[in-house]
Design a protein around this motif. Sequence first.
Motif, short mmCIF file in Angstrom:
data_model
loop_
_atom_site.label_atom_id
_atom_site.label_comp_id
_atom_site.label_asym_id
_atom_site.label_seq_id
_atom_site.Cartn_x
_atom_site.Cartn_y
_atom_site.Cartn_z
N HIS A 311 -90.52 -20.60 52.19
CA HIS A 311 -88.67 -20.44 53.07
C HIS A 311 -87.80 -20.58 52.03
O HIS A 311 -87.57 -21.67 51.32
N LEU A 312 -86.94 -19.81 52.89
CA LEU A 312 -85.84 -19.85 51.63
C LEU A 312 -84.55 -19.93 52.77
O LEU A 312 -84.33 -21.38 52.48
N CYS A 313 -84.75 -19.87 54.16
CA CYS A 313 -83.97 -20.38 55.36
C CYS A 313 -85.13 -21.52 55.73
O CYS A 313 -86.46 -21.53 56.04
N ALA A 314 -84.72 -23.09 55.60
CA ALA A 314 -85.74 -24.02 55.77
C ALA A 314 -86.65 -23.66 57.63
O ALA A 314 -85.58 -24.00 58.10
N SER A 315 -87.06 -23.90 57.97
CA SER A 315 -88.26 -24.31 58.75
C SER A 315 -87.06 -25.39 59.44
O SER A 315 -86.68 -24.80 60.83
N ALA A 316 -87.18 -26.48 59.37
CA ALA A 316 -86.37 -27.19 59.53
C ALA A 316 -84.77 -27.23 60.08
O ALA A 316 -84.22 -28.00 60.42
N ASP A 317 -84.38 -26.01 59.30
CA ASP A 317 -82.92 -25.89 60.01
C ASP A 317 -82.60 -24.82 61.06
O ASP A 317 -82.00 -24.67 61.38
N ARG A 318 -84.44 -24.76 61.32
CA ARG A 318 -83.44 -23.61 62.64
C ARG A 318 -84.99 -24.39 64.18
O ARG A 318 -85.96 -23.83 64.05
N ASN A 319 -85.29 -25.97 64.40
CA ASN A 319 -85.77 -26.48 65.16
C ASN A 319 -84.66 -26.32 66.64
O ASN A 319 -85.76 -27.10 67.46
N GLY A 320 -83.82 -25.75 66.99
CA GLY A 320 -83.15 -26.41 67.95
C GLY A 320 -84.13 -25.41 69.07
O GLY A 320 -84.20 -26.44 70.27
N THR A 321 -84.68 -24.46 69.01
CA THR A 321 -85.49 -23.40 69.54
C THR A 321 -87.30 -23.29 69.32
O THR A 321 -86.60 -23.30 68.21
N GLU A 322 -88.07 -23.03 69.99
CA GLU A 322 -89.22 -22.30 69.75
C GLU A 322 -89.09 -21.39 69.07
O GLU A 322 -89.35 -20.61 68.00
N ASP A 323 -88.47 -19.87 69.37
CA ASP A 323 -87.52 -19.07 68.99
C ASP A 323 -87.22 -18.81 67.82
O ASP A 323 -87.59 -17.89 66.88
N SER A 324 -86.42 -19.68 67.31
CA SER A 324 -85.56 -19.78 66.32
C SER A 324 -86.55 -20.24 65.75
O SER A 324 -86.25 -20.07 63.89
N ASN A 325 -87.40 -21.43 65.70
CA ASN A 325 -88.77 -22.25 64.72
C ASN A 325 -89.21 -20.35 64.21
O ASN A 325 -89.16 -20.20 62.94
N ARG A 326 -89.41 -20.29 65.41
CA ARG A 326 -91.04 -19.35 64.89
C ARG A 326 -90.27 -17.77 64.03
O ARG A 326 -90.29 -17.13 62.90
N ASN A 327 -89.04 -17.94 64.07
CA ASN A 327 -88.23 -16.86 63.40
C ASN A 327 -88.15 -17.19 61.86
O ASN A 327 -88.10 -15.63 60.87
N THR A 328 -88.31 -18.15 61.87
CA THR A 328 -87.98 -18.14 60.03
C THR A 328 -89.39 -18.29 59.38
O THR A 328 -89.27 -18.27 58.01
N TYR A 329 -90.21 -17.06 59.86
CA TYR A 329 -91.76 -17.78 59.63
C TYR A 329 -91.98 -16.46 59.35
O TYR A 329 -93.00 -15.71 59.19
N TYR A 330 -91.54 -15.19 59.58
CA TYR A 330 -91.32 -13.90 59.04
C TYR A 330 -91.35 -14.52 57.69
O TYR A 330 -91.06 -14.53 57.18
N MET A 331 -92.14 -13.21 56.93
CA MET A 331 -92.53 -13.25 55.74
C MET A 331 -91.38 -12.30 55.08
O MET A 331 -91.40 -13.00 53.82
#
Length: 473
Positions: A311-331
């Motif tokens: 990850h460049l933008c870390a998964s744990a930097d976006r764990n406020g909502t499920e949608d927000s966390n999922r967005n960090t998993y775009y390739m």
Amino acid sequence: MKLFSNASVAVLTSALVLLSCSQQDDLLIDNSLAIADNELTISGKIDVPTHFYDNHGVHKHKNTKTSKASGFIETFESAVKGSYAAGTIDLTATTGIWFLDDALAGSLANDRKYGNKSIRIRNTGTLLMDFDMDNGAESISIRHAVYGTNGNSTWKLVLSYDQGVTWYDVGATVTSNQTTLNTVTFDVNDTQPVRYGVVKLTGGSNRINIDNVEIVVSSAGNDPTTDSNITFGNPSDAASDANNYFLDKPDFSLSYNNSDGTANWVSWHLSSAWLGDVPRCNCFRTDQDLPSSFYKAAKSHYTNSGFDRGHLCASADRNGTEDSNRNTYYMTNVAPQAPDNNRRSWAYFENYLRSLTDEGMELYIVAGVVGTGGTGSNGAANTINNGKINVPDSFWKVALILPNGGNDIGRVTTSTRVIAINVPNDQAISTDWAQFITTVDDIENLTGYDLFENIPDGIEAVIEAVTDGGPSI
């Protein structure tokens, strides 16, 4: 805010008669004339600080905010108006009713816009709010550009405190002369009910586009907020070039490199307002927002490569909502990263930056990759997936750190802390991220980017030359 009397400035009292001329304007528009029923009388001038920014400029709110109480960004995506004739558009689902004269909702290829639509204004046309901000406003930011290859035009911000009866010029006159949307911000600091508008002044039949009108309402205290991911600028002036293609997600912004199959850089804002306890989704997925002709990496393209999906933008930097966390998993937010880099020094630095939010800090972070050739668990490699994805030589990251608050660009001083690291994309490297500290200047020299272009040059030069003495793990 200082309101000048009519006697103090010679040009304060003027009248703008709004009328449309006959002008065939692409196939979308008919030949009807639009003549305003009333005159818009400018009764004075209000002097406020006016700031001009390149590229996407200062977004103080996350794009999903659309509340008149807390401020909003009106994107005009649901606007329907295909004629220049005077009339209204109903955007009450997001903001309110807007009045347009010699203006329409444009969706053509020549309309400069972030999504599918923006407002197009010609002659001496107007875009006016037909609703008030009941609690006033701290600032208003407007994105603007010329339509197509039209020539220069000038325009003004106007405001009214009496529901549109009396109007005042606000701040500096703005010149639209670029084909890329730039930003102008007016620090209005209004504390009474107010509405705003745009009045085109010069340029005749030259047209301008207006998009993403953002009003910020002053908030009490210094509570953490979810701010723009690209407040301090677009480091590479990413736009539509295949190897510098701009993507704006709700949770980060990035420049994609089609030849490399990865991002050049990813930019995001971090505060405790973004954080929560949502678990990692581990749901890596292809980014369908890329143009159909682009290479699109898939999760399977990294399998057995010897490199992590880093990850460049870390998964744990976006764990406020499920949608927000999922967005960090775009390739598009992923690059081939050596396991010892990803799971040790890089991860420890991510953890350290997040820990600063517990101390009342907010951060603006840009991370990226540079060069070719790394060493994964299977040994050295220049590419993976049959040459379609470049393996970077190193991963870099810079973080600008401020106490929680507003007017973030204005609060940056020569003492503002900035941390920059550049970590080799190899195995068996130090686990101490502090061993890889460098300067922003060094990262800019390596990449050719301008990482904090919206900071005044004198301040920018100082903070970008500093080597942080950050703690080791």
